[in-house]
Write an enzyme that holds these catalytic residues in place. Structure first.
Site, PDB file in Angstrom:
ATOM      1  N   GLU A 181       0.836  -1.200   0.000  1.00 41.99           N
ATOM      2  CA  GLU A 181       0.000   0.000   0.000  1.00 41.99           C
ATOM      3  C   GLU A 181       0.873   1.253   0.000  1.00 41.99           C
ATOM      4  OE1 GLU A 181      -3.458  -1.753   2.995  1.00 41.99           O
ATOM      5  OE2 GLU A 181      -1.725  -0.692   3.792  1.00 41.99           O
ATOM      6  N   CYS A 182       0.521   2.211  -0.831  1.00 42.23           N
ATOM      7  CA  CYS A 182       1.122   3.538  -0.811  1.00 42.23           C
ATOM      8  C   CYS A 182       2.649   3.461  -0.855  1.00 42.23           C
ATOM      9  CB  CYS A 182       0.621   4.319   0.401  1.00 42.23           C
ATOM     10  SG  CYS A 182       0.819   6.115   0.237  1.00 42.23           S
ATOM     11  N   GLY A 183       3.330   3.684   0.262  1.00 43.02           N
ATOM     12  CA  GLY A 183       4.784   3.592   0.267  1.00 43.02           C
ATOM     13  C   GLY A 183       5.281   2.234  -0.151  1.00 43.02           C
TER      14      GLY A 183
ATOM     15  N   LEU B   5       5.111   2.073  -3.880  1.00 46.10           N
ATOM     16  CA  LEU B   5       6.244   2.776  -4.493  1.00 46.10           C
ATOM     17  C   LEU B   5       7.516   1.937  -4.421  1.00 46.10           C
ATOM     18  CD1 LEU B   5       5.650   6.417  -3.201  1.00 46.10           C
ATOM     19  CD2 LEU B   5       5.432   5.616  -5.567  1.00 46.10           C
TER      20      LEU B   5
ATOM     21  N   ALA C  40      -1.148  -0.934  -4.675  1.00 46.13           N
ATOM     22  CA  ALA C  40      -1.823   0.294  -5.089  1.00 46.13           C
ATOM     23  C   ALA C  40      -1.560   1.378  -4.047  1.00 46.13           C
ATOM     24  CB  ALA C  40      -3.333   0.060  -5.226  1.00 46.13           C
TER      25      ALA C  40
END
Length: 454
Positions: free
Chosen positions: A324-326, A329, A422
């Site tokens: 998720e998120c970080g 990435l 995501a």
């Protein structure tokens, strides 16, 4: 039992400072307090944990329904002599200009009385008028008392009797400005608790001050409530799967309720650090990469070739993974450090992370799955939250995301039978079936690995 929510007319009123000082003071009185935070915020609970040495929990009526919220509150408040819930934004501010998922709605759902924190700058009688408006705007308002923050002793002496006379509410004390106890901020809000070296000392200063300038006896009497009956524990499920959870300075945004939902589904959680470790934990059946600040540690993450290769090999081999998120990435090709230099990441996903000048797709949304995958079935929906200043050149298209109220929508995410990756943060405690599917997939993978070794 002492139970209350700290609310305010707006963000920036000092709810976190007052909440932390109050938690410390209640702990000194032997009440074994627990803490909660309204909304999806990760950072404020870190401050609560630093005060208490126990976990703080989120209460969010967008991410879960009222019945589930009551169950979570009862579960985590059980066994404590006090429960303090920190509100979010302005007291009535909810989703899309409504009161949905506001601090007020949480207080009403749980029957919590509210201590309204006021920062009295440039107003006196007008402040009473504003409080009167707060009391009448929704019924019942749940507001039971007032507290003045960043207030001088002289101003308090004049304001307290005025506010009590005009509003009918007790004013239970004040905190004066203490520069040496301030909490610093950056783009996602306050610095995390772990980044403030003398945080315990700062909170101690605030608690000492609260002991002197607050009516703690009156406060505990006003907010005394009958003891709540603890709910039955969830059915014991153990030994299904071992899931590695990234937790360090780069991956620090984790809902404790999500971890408990995984444990309830039978997971053994093993923490590791992508910043410091070289390999994933042994006999891992699943991988959870939560959000945080990987961009601030991009160079260190890039320098750990061994860990990046291990994560890529495991995910590409089908290790059930939630990112998720970080974490999303981190699975990309590269991530720009704050200075702009691209740093190589795990290389599982095609996108490259880069900074934006403002929050990207900020706030709540609803995800709809376009097909079956690790966590979702086609057409299934889940409430989510986004909060990030970095974006990716390829956000995926496995889900349709839609903003509440406005209807704005976009495609996002990557999803396969072994992957959810995501920007949106999931809240497994609000949809425990997602946790169950993750653990079940991890158990199958782990058993398959053992069979191949055998």
């Amino acid at each position: 039992m002492v139970e209350l929510m700290t609310g305010a007319m707006a963000s920036g009123s000092g709810k976190t400072a007052v909440t932390c000082a109050l938690l410390a003071a209640l702990a000194r009185r032997g009440l074994s307090p627990c803490a909660f935070k309204c909304g999806p915020d990760y950072i404020d609970p870190m401050f609560h944990r630093s005060v208490l040495g126990v976990e703080s929990h989120n209460l969010d009526l967008f991410l879960c329904g009222e019945e589930r919220l009551r169950a979570l509150y009862a579960r985590y408040a059980a066994g404590h002599g006090a429960a303090v819930c920190e509100g979010v934004m302005g007291f009535y501010d909810g989703v899309g200009g409504t009161d949905r998922a506001s601090a007020w709605q949480v207080a009403r759902t749980l029957g919590l009385p509210v201590l309204l924190v006021l920062r009295p700058k440039g107003a006196s009688l007008t402040l009473a008028a504003q409080v009167q408006g707060m009391l009448r705007f929704r019924q019942p308002s749940q507001i039971a008392g007032l507290f003045l923050n960043d207030c001088s002793p002289g101003l308090y002496r004049s304001l307290a009797p005025l506010l009590e006379r005009e509003t009918g509410l007790p004013v239970l004390g004040y905190l004066p400005h203490r520069a040496e106890a301030a909490f610093e901020s950056r783009h996602l809000g306050l610095l995390t608790a772990g980044e403030i070296a003398d945080l315990a000392q700062r909170i101690g200063i605030l608690a000492d001050q609260l002991e002197q300038t607050a009516d703690l006896e009156g406060l505990t009497a006003l907010f005394a409530r009958p003891w709540r009956e603890a709910p039955p524990p969830p059915p014991a499920v153990s030994g299904k799967a071992r899931i590695a959870v990234a937790r360090d300075e780069a991956f620090c945004f984790v809902y404790e309720e999500t971890l408990d939902a995984l444990r309830d589904a039978g997971a053994e959680l093993v923490e590791f650090s992508p910043l410091k470790d070289r390999e994933l934990p042994e006999e891992t059946g699943g991988l959870y990469l939560p959000g945080g600040y990987p961009e601030l540690h991009a160079e260190t993450l890039a320098a750990s070739d061994s860990m990046r290769r291990a994560v890529r090999a495991a995910v590409e081999a089908g290790l059930p993974t939630v990112a998720e998120c970080g974490g999303f990435l981190y699975l990309g090709q590269s991530l720009a450090a704050p200075g702009g230099r691209p740093c190589p990441m795990a290389g599982v996903l095609p996108g490259r992370g880069f900074p934006q000048e403002r929050l990207v797709r900020f706030g709540y949304a609803t995800l709809t799955a376009k097909g079956d995958s690790l966590l979702f079935r086609k057409g299934e929906q889940a409430p989510v939250h986004e909060f990030h200043y970095w974006d990716s050149t390829d956000n995926g298209d496995a889900f349709a995301a839609e903003k509440p109220m406005t209807g704005r929508s976009w495609a996002c995410g990557f999803a396969t039978p072994s992957l959810y990756a995501a920007f949106p943060h999931l809240y497994f405690a609000g949809k425990p079936e997602l946790a169950a599917r993750f653990v079940q997939a991890a158990a199958r993978y782990q058993q398959g690995q053992r069979g191949r070794k055998g």
